[in-house]
Scaffold this motif. Sequence first.
Motif, short mmCIF file in Angstrom:
data_model
loop_
_atom_site.label_atom_id
_atom_site.label_comp_id
_atom_site.label_asym_id
_atom_site.label_seq_id
_atom_site.Cartn_x
_atom_site.Cartn_y
_atom_site.Cartn_z
N PRO A 1 0.82 -1.20 -0.14
CA PRO A 1 0.04 -0.16 0.06
C PRO A 1 0.92 1.42 0.07
O PRO A 1 2.04 1.14 0.61
N VAL A 2 0.42 2.34 -0.49
CA VAL A 2 0.96 3.82 -0.58
C VAL A 2 0.49 4.17 0.80
O VAL A 2 -0.71 4.67 1.14
N PHE A 3 1.44 4.53 1.54
CA PHE A 3 1.19 5.07 3.01
C PHE A 3 2.40 6.10 3.34
O PHE A 3 3.35 5.96 3.09
N ALA A 4 1.65 7.11 3.91
CA ALA A 4 2.75 8.14 4.35
C ALA A 4 2.12 8.68 5.65
O ALA A 4 0.79 9.17 5.56
N SER A 5 2.77 8.59 6.79
CA SER A 5 2.25 9.15 8.07
C SER A 5 3.57 9.61 8.71
O SER A 5 4.77 8.90 8.85
N GLU A 6 3.57 10.67 9.54
CA GLU A 6 4.64 11.22 10.31
C GLU A 6 4.43 10.99 11.76
O GLU A 6 5.31 11.23 12.65
N ASN A 7 3.24 10.15 12.11
CA ASN A 7 3.13 9.48 13.37
C ASN A 7 3.63 8.29 13.78
O ASN A 7 2.88 7.39 14.26
N LEU A 8 5.16 8.39 13.69
CA LEU A 8 5.79 7.05 14.07
C LEU A 8 5.66 6.91 15.44
O LEU A 8 6.33 7.84 16.13
N GLN A 9 5.16 5.74 15.94
CA GLN A 9 5.03 5.79 17.55
C GLN A 9 6.41 4.89 18.22
O GLN A 9 6.95 5.12 19.08
N SER A 10 6.75 3.82 17.33
CA SER A 10 7.69 2.97 17.83
C SER A 10 8.67 2.35 16.62
O SER A 10 7.67 1.94 15.42
N THR A 11 9.55 1.90 16.75
CA THR A 11 10.40 0.97 15.97
C THR A 11 10.89 -0.30 16.43
O THR A 11 11.53 0.08 17.75
N GLN A 12 11.07 -1.41 16.11
CA GLN A 12 11.66 -2.42 16.64
C GLN A 12 12.43 -3.32 15.71
O GLN A 12 11.87 -3.64 14.69
N GLN A 13 13.35 -3.88 15.77
CA GLN A 13 14.23 -4.50 14.85
C GLN A 13 14.12 -6.06 15.17
O GLN A 13 14.73 -6.36 16.38
N ILE A 14 13.84 -7.03 14.37
CA ILE A 14 13.78 -8.41 14.80
C ILE A 14 14.50 -9.02 13.68
O ILE A 14 14.03 -9.35 12.66
N ILE A 15 15.85 -9.28 14.17
CA ILE A 15 16.69 -9.92 12.83
C ILE A 15 16.71 -9.16 11.95
O ILE A 15 16.89 -8.08 11.81
N THR A 16 15.86 -9.46 10.73
CA THR A 16 15.94 -9.01 9.47
C THR A 16 15.01 -8.01 9.20
O THR A 16 14.85 -7.01 8.41
N ASP A 17 13.93 -7.95 10.23
CA ASP A 17 12.65 -7.27 10.14
C ASP A 17 12.77 -6.09 10.92
O ASP A 17 12.93 -6.11 12.19
N ARG A 18 12.65 -5.00 10.34
CA ARG A 18 12.15 -3.60 10.94
C ARG A 18 10.56 -3.73 11.20
O ARG A 18 9.83 -3.27 10.07
N ILE A 19 10.07 -3.27 12.20
CA ILE A 19 8.70 -3.29 12.59
C ILE A 19 8.60 -1.69 12.99
O ILE A 19 8.67 -1.11 13.89
N ASN A 20 7.74 -0.93 12.21
CA ASN A 20 7.38 0.33 12.39
C ASN A 20 6.03 0.54 12.57
O ASN A 20 5.11 -0.09 11.98
N ILE A 21 5.52 0.94 13.67
CA ILE A 21 4.08 1.35 14.25
C ILE A 21 3.74 2.75 14.25
O ILE A 21 4.42 3.68 14.92
N TYR A 22 2.75 2.96 13.46
CA TYR A 22 2.11 4.37 13.43
C TYR A 22 0.87 4.53 13.93
O TYR A 22 -0.14 3.52 14.03
N HIS A 23 0.68 5.69 14.41
CA HIS A 23 -0.64 6.00 15.19
C HIS A 23 -1.08 7.18 14.28
O HIS A 23 -0.84 7.94 13.89
N ASN A 24 -2.50 6.91 14.30
CA ASN A 24 -3.55 8.10 13.42
C ASN A 24 -4.23 8.92 14.44
O ASN A 24 -4.99 8.26 15.23
N PRO A 25 -3.93 9.95 14.66
CA PRO A 25 -4.27 10.66 15.63
C PRO A 25 -5.89 11.35 15.34
O PRO A 25 -6.51 11.86 16.17
N ASN A 26 -6.33 11.17 13.99
CA ASN A 26 -7.54 11.46 13.54
C ASN A 26 -8.24 10.81 12.89
O ASN A 26 -8.59 11.16 11.57
N PRO A 27 -8.70 9.59 13.02
CA PRO A 27 -9.50 8.50 12.03
C PRO A 27 -10.69 9.09 11.82
O PRO A 27 -11.36 9.65 12.54
N THR A 28 -11.06 8.62 10.71
CA THR A 28 -12.65 8.99 10.19
C THR A 28 -13.51 8.16 11.18
O THR A 28 -13.30 6.85 11.52
N LYS A 29 -14.49 8.73 11.49
CA LYS A 29 -15.38 7.97 12.53
C LYS A 29 -16.90 7.53 11.80
O LYS A 29 -16.95 8.25 10.69
N ILE A 30 -17.17 6.44 11.97
CA ILE A 30 -18.40 5.91 11.34
C ILE A 30 -19.59 6.70 11.61
O ILE A 30 -19.73 7.12 12.96
#
Length: 196
Positions: free
Chosen positions: A167-196
Amino acid sequence: LKWAQSKDKKIALVDFSSIAISNGQTNMMVHKWRSEEVAIMVGTNTALHDDPSLTTRLWPGKNPVRLVIDKMLQLPPSLHLFDGAVKTIVFNTVKNEEADLLSYIKIPATESIIPQILYILYQRKIQSVIVEGGTKLLQSFIDENYWDEARIITNEELTIGDGISAPVFASENLQSTQQIITDRINIYHNPNPTKI
């Protein structure tokens, strides 16, 4: 939202065939994440080409309710999703039907499906969902801003070349980064998601 991608931002081979992107330790973490959510969702292509079980078999814990989008009910009954092992909901444009652990829920084809699905899940008291793919489904959630958190796993040593783009994804709200061997895990937070 969760997906695994290669260093060159591909999630599968060009013919949609699956390729192991994340390593074994990361996969265990993903199954832990699954155990923490009420439901898990995939689209038609992911169900068809990956034939996922969407269970927590690598981690102790409750299996999430499986959600799949299959608008025209084209998925074969031989898939793991239809094995009767876990409650499964199929969102489609054809029929409403309930049978044991398998439910078919009809939604109008004329409207955006994401808010419809989220409202149905709300009515059924399903309050958390991890969306695992594929690109088209994830992109719909991103484009319509229906996400709270995005967990992106990047194998920094794998290059696929010709393949299905992430997916095309652009967010500046990176909450955390973790490295597990070959894998980098980036977790982003959305401060203002659309409400249903």
